[in-house]
Design a protein around this motif. Structure first.
Motif, short mmCIF file in Angstrom:
data_model
loop_
_atom_site.label_atom_id
_atom_site.label_comp_id
_atom_site.label_asym_id
_atom_site.label_seq_id
_atom_site.Cartn_x
_atom_site.Cartn_y
_atom_site.Cartn_z
N ASP A 137 0.82 -1.13 0.15
CA ASP A 137 -0.08 -0.21 0.01
C ASP A 137 0.80 1.39 0.19
O ASP A 137 0.57 2.32 -0.75
N VAL A 138 2.04 1.31 0.75
CA VAL A 138 2.79 2.60 0.89
C VAL A 138 3.55 2.83 -0.54
O VAL A 138 3.66 3.59 -1.13
N ALA A 139 3.86 1.37 -1.13
CA ALA A 139 4.66 1.47 -2.55
C ALA A 139 3.69 2.13 -3.55
O ALA A 139 3.79 2.83 -4.39
N ASN A 140 2.26 1.49 -3.52
CA ASN A 140 1.34 1.96 -4.47
C ASN A 140 1.15 3.59 -4.20
O ASN A 140 0.78 4.27 -5.27
N SER A 141 1.00 4.11 -2.89
CA SER A 141 0.81 5.55 -2.88
C SER A 141 2.09 6.19 -3.26
O SER A 141 1.73 7.39 -3.88
N VAL A 142 3.28 5.68 -3.22
CA VAL A 142 4.63 6.42 -3.77
C VAL A 142 4.22 6.54 -5.34
O VAL A 142 4.52 7.73 -5.87
N ALA A 143 4.05 5.39 -5.86
CA ALA A 143 3.86 5.45 -7.44
C ALA A 143 2.70 6.45 -7.98
O ALA A 143 2.79 7.07 -8.85
N ASP A 144 1.64 6.40 -6.98
CA ASP A 144 0.58 7.31 -7.23
C ASP A 144 1.13 8.99 -7.23
O ASP A 144 0.59 9.72 -8.18
N GLN A 145 1.79 9.15 -6.21
CA GLN A 145 2.27 10.64 -6.24
C GLN A 145 3.34 10.80 -7.25
O GLN A 145 3.45 11.80 -7.97
N GLN A 146 4.01 9.79 -7.81
CA GLN A 146 4.73 10.09 -9.24
C GLN A 146 4.22 10.04 -10.41
O GLN A 146 4.61 10.09 -11.24
N ILE A 147 2.90 9.77 -10.41
CA ILE A 147 2.12 9.59 -11.36
C ILE A 147 2.52 8.39 -12.28
O ILE A 147 2.69 8.42 -13.58
N TYR A 148 2.86 7.44 -11.49
CA TYR A 148 3.67 6.21 -12.28
C TYR A 148 2.76 5.10 -12.21
O TYR A 148 2.27 4.57 -10.88
N THR A 149 2.04 4.81 -13.38
CA THR A 149 0.59 4.31 -13.48
C THR A 149 0.81 2.74 -13.59
O THR A 149 -0.04 1.86 -13.54
N SER A 150 2.00 2.37 -13.96
CA SER A 150 2.30 0.57 -13.98
C SER A 150 3.52 0.40 -13.22
O SER A 150 4.59 0.35 -14.02
N ILE A 151 3.29 -0.14 -12.33
CA ILE A 151 4.60 -0.59 -11.56
C ILE A 151 5.08 -1.95 -12.31
O ILE A 151 4.29 -2.87 -12.22
N ARG A 152 6.34 -2.07 -12.38
CA ARG A 152 6.86 -2.99 -13.08
C ARG A 152 7.63 -4.09 -11.87
O ARG A 152 8.03 -3.40 -11.14
N THR A 153 7.71 -5.43 -12.27
CA THR A 153 8.54 -6.22 -11.37
C THR A 153 9.87 -6.73 -12.23
O THR A 153 10.02 -6.43 -13.28
N ASP A 154 10.48 -7.70 -11.28
CA ASP A 154 11.53 -8.27 -12.07
C ASP A 154 11.44 -9.36 -13.03
O ASP A 154 12.19 -9.90 -13.63
N ARG A 155 10.21 -9.59 -13.16
CA ARG A 155 9.90 -10.39 -14.41
C ARG A 155 9.43 -9.82 -15.81
O ARG A 155 8.99 -10.36 -16.79
N ASP A 156 9.46 -8.23 -15.61
CA ASP A 156 8.98 -7.62 -16.89
C ASP A 156 10.33 -7.32 -17.68
O ASP A 156 11.37 -7.03 -17.21
N ASN A 157 10.25 -7.44 -18.88
CA ASN A 157 11.27 -7.38 -19.82
C ASN A 157 11.73 -5.74 -19.91
O ASN A 157 10.47 -4.95 -20.06
N GLN A 158 12.79 -5.20 -20.15
CA GLN A 158 13.14 -3.75 -20.34
C GLN A 158 12.71 -3.05 -21.61
O GLN A 158 12.75 -2.08 -22.00
N ARG A 159 12.69 -4.02 -22.83
CA ARG A 159 12.42 -3.38 -24.00
C ARG A 159 11.09 -3.51 -24.53
O ARG A 159 10.53 -4.50 -23.93
N LEU A 160 10.58 -2.70 -25.33
CA LEU A 160 9.32 -2.80 -25.80
C LEU A 160 9.06 -3.95 -26.67
O LEU A 160 10.20 -4.61 -27.15
N SER A 161 7.95 -4.53 -26.98
CA SER A 161 7.87 -5.70 -27.85
C SER A 161 8.08 -5.20 -29.27
O SER A 161 8.19 -3.97 -29.57
N VAL A 162 8.64 -6.45 -29.97
CA VAL A 162 8.87 -6.04 -31.34
C VAL A 162 7.89 -5.21 -32.23
O VAL A 162 8.00 -4.25 -32.89
N PRO A 163 6.75 -5.64 -32.22
CA PRO A 163 5.43 -4.84 -32.77
C PRO A 163 5.33 -3.40 -32.48
O PRO A 163 5.36 -2.40 -33.14
#
Length: 350
Positions: free
Chosen positions: A190-216
């Motif tokens: 909940d605290v992490a979500n509140s921080v993201a909300d303050q930063q207008i950071y709408t999509s929190i990524r995890t260590d399972r997310d790839n750093q590059r955009l998909s090819v398409p």
């Protein structure tokens, strides 16, 4: 904002301190995103849960890659054993990884500090031998060069990696994702979500997310078979696959594949493949100490003269001149031709 209250349970672990090490030409975005996440966590909690210092070689000031000068709190001095060191890298990280920094990192990790790296600073941790046998990540542009220099590191392509007492990120805004993960672990999601909300950071990524955009998304084309072929090209740079085999793998004829590339990318499959290989070669030339012959082989060229010809046509200089004058003793196999891009018939290194 009112002054922060002391931690509700004061003690040696009440305030977690981060020591940010600003390397020469560090990336401002990564550093700022990480620090601001900690600031906002304190604000959301209502007390000082996190503290930080900003240090670097010389202890006075350093300049980021955007040209902004940042004042430092101190030099590379002895730390507390419970500190978390976060290296902030950027462009030309090899030059910024000095022997003084490497020696300091080794000494402080022996004393028990946790270490992390933002953007290209993963290179410095690896240079100090702190990532051998560990998982790590680095900005995608530095991925190939890093693999050549540090084969004992298990390099991932994810946003960030936490492996024991080491943390690495891919650069850019991934430092925010790492800090949000730390805040969530320390104080709840909940605290992490509140921080993201303050930063207008709408999509929190995890260590399972790839750093590059998909090819398409990256190429602006949604055709699934074309995207599959391009992804295959990107993963077979060292041993290129013929267009006919690429077409067969996705159930197309060679002529159909040719038409797809012409329609969506305005170039032939051979041309597109060649541009990928030359871009990889340029990264290796600029970021590693591999000799030109080995760079050519790593990018699927069996003929040094052909590699030099194609490289000059693409970038207006030869690989040897790109590398710099210290390579001149090897000689330049370029024959002075290639004033224009080679025809597709020349792109036959498969």
């Amino acid at each position: 904002m009112p002054p922060l209250k002391p931690a509700p349970n004061p003690g040696p672990d009440a305030v977690r301190r981060f020591v940010f090490v600003l390397m020469k030409n560090f990336t401002l975005l990564s550093f700022a995103g990480a620090v601001d996440a900690l600031r906002l966590a304190n604000r959301q909690l209502g007390y000082r849960a996190y503290d930080w210092r900003v240090v670097g070689e010389g202890g006075v000031a350093t300049r980021c890659s955007a040209g902004t000068v940042v004042n430092l709190d101190g030099d590379l001095d002895e730390l507390r054993h419970d500190d978390t060191v976060i290296l902030c890298g950027g462009i030309d990280v090899g030059t910024a990884t000095t022997q003084k920094l490497v020696s300091w990192l080794r000494r402080e990790t022996r004393r028990g500090v946790r270490v992390g790296a933002l953007c290209t600073a993963t290179h410095a941790l690896a240079k100090a031998g702190l990532l051998d046998g560990k998982r790590a990540t680095i900005h995608w542009e530095n991925h190939d060069a890093f693999l050549e220099d540090f084969p004992d590191v298990d390099l991932a392509k994810s946003i960030f990696v936490i492996d024991g007492k080491t943390m690495t990120t891919a650069g850019g805004t991934s430092s925010i994702d790492l800090m949000l993960a730390i805040i969530a672990r320390d104080h709840g999601q909940d605290v992490a979500n509140s921080v993201a909300d303050q930063q207008i950071y709408t999509s929190i990524r995890t260590d399972r997310d790839n750093q590059r955009l998909s090819v398409p998304t990256r190429i602006g084309v949604r055709h699934p078979k074309l995207a599959t072929v391009i992804q295959r090209m990107e993963t077979t740079i060292e041993e290129p696959v013929s267009p006919s085999l690429l077409a067969e793998e996705v159930g197309l004829s060679t002529r159909q594949l040719e038409r797809l590339f012409r329609r969506y990318l305005n170039r032939s499959p051979k041309r597109y493949y060649m541009e990928l290989r030359l871009a990889r070669a340029r990264n290796l030339l600029m970021q590693t100490e591999m000799n030109v012959i080995n760079v050519a082989l790593a990018c699927g060229f069996t003929s040094p003269s052909h590699f030099s010809k194609c490289y000059r046509a693409q970038y207006g200089t030869t690989p040897y001149r790109e590398r710099g004058s210290h390579e001149a003793a090897e000689g330049d196999p370029d024959d002075g031709t290639a004033a224009h891009l080679p025809m597709d018939d020349d792109l036959d290194d498969f």
